[in-house]
Design an enzyme around this catalytic site. Sequence first.
Site, PDB file in Angstrom:
ATOM      1  N   LYS A 105      42.883  28.357  34.015  1.00 51.23           N
ATOM      2  CA  LYS A 105      42.539  29.759  33.735  1.00 51.23           C
ATOM      3  C   LYS A 105      42.316  29.911  32.241  1.00 51.23           C
ATOM      4  O   LYS A 105      42.890  29.180  31.438  1.00 51.23           O
ATOM      5  CB  LYS A 105      43.687  30.684  34.153  1.00 51.23           C
ATOM      6  CG  LYS A 105      43.243  32.104  34.409  1.00 51.23           C
ATOM      7  CD  LYS A 105      42.589  32.203  35.774  1.00 51.23           C
ATOM      8  CE  LYS A 105      42.334  33.608  36.201  1.00 51.23           C
ATOM      9  NZ  LYS A 105      42.110  33.669  37.651  1.00 51.23           N
ATOM     10  N   ASP A 145      36.564  36.567  35.952  1.00 51.53           N
ATOM     11  CA  ASP A 145      37.857  37.138  36.359  1.00 51.53           C
ATOM     12  C   ASP A 145      37.864  38.572  35.814  1.00 51.53           C
ATOM     13  O   ASP A 145      36.794  39.149  35.600  1.00 51.53           O
ATOM     14  CB  ASP A 145      39.011  36.274  35.822  1.00 51.53           C
ATOM     15  CG  ASP A 145      40.327  36.546  36.531  1.00 51.53           C
ATOM     16  OD1 ASP A 145      40.500  36.113  37.675  1.00 51.53           O
ATOM     17  OD2 ASP A 145      41.199  37.238  35.948  1.00 51.53           O
TER      18      ASP A 145
HETATM   19  N1  GLU Z   1      38.851  34.413  39.024  1.00 52.79           N
HETATM   20  C1  GLU Z   1      38.770  34.161  40.419  1.00 52.79           C
HETATM   21  C2  GLU Z   1      40.139  33.891  40.983  1.00 52.79           C
HETATM   22  O1  GLU Z   1      41.143  34.261  40.438  1.00 52.79           O
HETATM   23  C3  GLU Z   1      37.740  33.103  40.774  1.00 52.79           C
HETATM   24  C4  GLU Z   1      37.955  31.771  40.164  1.00 52.79           C
HETATM   25  C5  GLU Z   1      36.804  30.810  40.372  1.00 52.79           C
HETATM   26  O2  GLU Z   1      35.873  31.133  41.074  1.00 52.79           O
HETATM   27  O3  GLU Z   1      36.877  29.712  39.796  1.00 52.79           O
HETATM   28  O4  GLU Z   1      40.268  33.314  42.044  1.00 52.79           O
END
Ligand code: GLU
Length: 416
Positions: A105, A145
């Site tokens: 993240k 996100d």
């Molecule tokens: N931010 C989204 C999540 O928390 C998607 C993450 C992604 O697609 O890599 O799942």
Amino acid sequence: MAELNLFEMAQHQFNMAADKLNLERGIKDRIMFPERTLIVQFPVIMDNGNIKMFTGYRVQHNNVRGPFKGGIRFSPDVDLDEVKALASWMTWKTAVVNIPFGGAKGGVMCDPGTLSKNELEKITRRYTYEIKDIIGPDFDIPAPDVNTNAQVMAWIVDTYSMINGQNSFGVVTGKPVSLGGSYGREEATGRGVMITTIQAIKEIGIENKKLTAIVQGYGNVGSNAARLLAEKGIKIIGISDISAAVYDPDGLNLNEINEFLKKNKFLQGYTGAKSISPKEKILEMDTDILVPAAVQNQITKENADRIKARVIVEGANGPTTPDADIILNNKGIFVVPDILANAGGVIVSYFEWVQNIQEEKWSYEEVISKLEEIMIPAYDDVSALAKKEKTNMRTAAYMIAISRVAEATRNRGIFP
Ligand code: GLU
């Protein structure tokens, strides 16, 4: 339980499942903590000509099962523990739905509400430059996100591609369709929330009733979840955003609200339904289904006892604290945990990445049917294990995820 920071909360959830699995100590330590943490401090020239410093993070939690994967959020209060927690949740999310990714993240401490488009672009490009050495299509693939979107992903692709002298569409997912993005990616998290909601109401035997839902958070996840639940005949009676909450037991007019939001950006000032104040009270209103789709720490020991929903489907990451989980459990509220409920986004991210690598373009219909093919069995596996182990859906989801990561770790062995 003492006040936990977000990573402690993630650790607590992990431990509940790891203990049930009798996971050996070495493996447990190996997979609980992030593998790499990068903190960057970088300057941006703002529109007024001043230099302003920003702090950014990228935490790579685990890549035993595949490249690191996870979004980037822009938020004024993002901190290291938050990003560590979110990175670990990505590891468990990709594992529970069994797609070949790990977890990571990123975050930049900034307030997008006060930034011009030009400033946002500069922050994105400079942050990309700062983390460029640890991301890449085969190694770590960011995505949108909270407060980031397809446009932000396009700037990342462009910056990364310029630096490397070649087009690297696979470096992020959630891109615009015109730039290697996938059909269906934007709505994918909301669609996954809808799919798991339908599974949950079938499981508890209320699918034939006229059901109502409240959605907290009306960003990408909440707005798509609300629309798709409404398409399934579920009446949306409450929504909220960062500015306000509105409620109408007869059902909200989502088209009218969407039109209002196009003009006004925020819900505040919408007079087509009763406004609820403070807006957090929306969580406590009468409803069958509650979808927290805003941010973390919304259902806590303070309000959990007042929640009336029969089913909670976690669209956000970490909306429920461990204390609240106990209260909800005791009340018999059925919770579909975040790592399963909101996995639709990363599943379609995986499809996007596969399309990029194979230079293919799948149709919208193909994407949404493949999403169901992954989500429904994943839901069924979690539900079956929860019954077998006489535990809740969260612990069952973690048990499946942790088992997969642990097994892959044992198979790989420890280097050197
Ligand atoms: N931010 C989204 C999540 O928390 C998607 C993450 C992604 O697609 O890599 O799942």
